[in-house]
Enzyme design. Structure first.
Site, short mmCIF file in Angstrom:
data_model
loop_
_atom_site.label_atom_id
_atom_site.label_comp_id
_atom_site.label_asym_id
_atom_site.label_seq_id
_atom_site.Cartn_x
_atom_site.Cartn_y
_atom_site.Cartn_z
N LYS A 194 0.98 -1.07 0.37
CA LYS A 194 -0.31 -0.17 0.27
C LYS A 194 0.80 1.06 -0.11
O LYS A 194 0.50 2.74 -0.11
CB LYS A 194 -0.80 -0.18 1.48
CG LYS A 194 -0.11 -0.26 2.25
CD LYS A 194 -0.30 1.01 3.59
CE LYS A 194 0.85 1.05 4.53
NZ LYS A 194 1.12 2.69 4.98
N THR A 251 -3.22 5.68 3.46
CA THR A 251 -2.13 6.61 3.42
C THR A 251 -2.25 6.69 2.08
O THR A 251 -1.77 8.13 1.85
CB THR A 251 -1.51 5.11 3.61
OG1 THR A 251 -1.17 3.71 4.42
CG2 THR A 251 -0.08 5.38 2.89
#
Length: 335
Positions: A194, A251
């Site tokens: 990610k 994120t």
């Protein structure tokens, strides 16, 4: 009471130590590589460099001596940059012993070997004839918010669910909720990959391309992460949970994300060297993970078009606008 040592005094390591302290009932040690840093934290009772504004309790031991941190620890939480894990555990191995539990809270893939962080740790210990249970802590969690006691939910994964259940009991508090999982591969790769997608999301923001582009990037990003995780033995449903979609969304959209910040600045036209020099030693794991993730993907025959463009921008082979155009010009396909 458990004796828990947190190995790494960056923002996330400090936040984990503070969360465990807030929970109560543990004998806690925070280890830092630098004695100067340890001395500063002991004197100020604050990590002024990486997590300023949060008081370090007097009862928490702060040390740079691995013997002090590891010799009597029952649970060892590893929170150092991924590129430092192999050398660190080579150094730590002499103080580790049967009966201890290791918890990796580091997100990354080792360049060259393409090993996940827990695999790096196991590899080093195996070379010393030692086998210890290694769990993985991952999920949507900014250090500042965890340190402040804001409600946070993460995943604790271990191949032995009894180990995962024990860590769930030891770490859970009024502000930190843990969900157990036995899919270590899926949880660990979700957390590592990610960061690469977050750089791409930041680029979209830095270019001012709007919410449509960001939503498309995140959605196709989770498809990339899931493809590779499944090819490595992870489960699709894991990537739909906290350590997959949850961590990716945080994120890619949160203003506290270092990886997203790197992407935003790249989108604005700054060079990677300029960006990293301005981060004051803080690590954006996605920068180093990108090449390793692509190496791992090639070894499994998996295509990662977003990660490929991120690598090209990081290496200066392609501008941010060119990378976006390359993605948009790819041949059409079924979803």
């Amino acid at each position: 009471m458990s004796r828990i040592s947190v190995m790494g005094s960056g923002a996330w390591g400090t936040a984990i130590a503070l969360s465990l302290s807030r929970r109560g009932g543990h004998d806690l040690t925070l280890w830092t590589r630098s004695e100067a840093t340890a001395a500063s934290i002991r004197e100020k009772r604050e990590n002024a460099v990486f997590l300023p504004g949060f008081a370090i309790p007097e009862a928490m031991t702060v040390t740079s001596d691995p013997a002090v941190a590891l010799s009597e620890a029952e649970i060892i939480v590893s929170v150092m940059p991924s590129h430092a894990v192999r050398d660190s555990y080579t150094r730590f191995a002499g103080w580790l012993k049967p009966g201890q539990i290791l918890v990796s809270a580091t997100k990354g893939v080792e360049d060259g070997t393409y090993l996940r962080v827990s695999e790096i740790m196991a590899d080093v210990l195996a070379s010393r004839g030692l086998t210890l249970p290694i769990a993985v802590l991952s999920g949507p969690s900014f250090a500042q918010e965890t340190a402040a006691g804001m409600p946070t939910a993460v995943t604790i994964a271990a191949s032995d669910m009894d180990v995962a259940a024990r860590l769930q009991r030891e770490f859970s508090s009024n502000s930190l909720r843990l969900y157990t999982n036995d899919d270590v591969v899926g949880v660990e790769l979700g957390g590592a990959l990610k960061n690469v997608i977050a750089i791409a999301s930041g680029v979209v923001t830095g270019l001012g391309l709007g919410h449509n582009s960001t939503a498309a990037l995140i959605t196709r990003g989770i498809a990339e992460v899931t493809r590779l995780a499944e090819a490595c033995g992870g489960r699709r449903e894991t990537l739909s949970g906290l350590s997959g979609v949850g961590d990716l969304v945080l994120t890619c959209t949160g203003g506290l994300s270092r990886n997203r910040y790197v992407g935003v600045e790249l989108g604005k036209g700054r060079t990677l060297v300029e960006i990293l020099e301005g981060m004051g030693g803080k690590v954006a794991e996605g920068v180093k993970t990108t090449a390793a993730a692509l190496g791992l993907a090639r070894s499994r025959g998996v295509e990662l078009p977003i990660a490929e463009q991120v690598e090209a921008v990081l290496e200066g082979r392609r501008s941010a606008p060119q990378a976006i155009q390359e993605l948009m010009a790819r041949p059409g396909r079924e979803e």
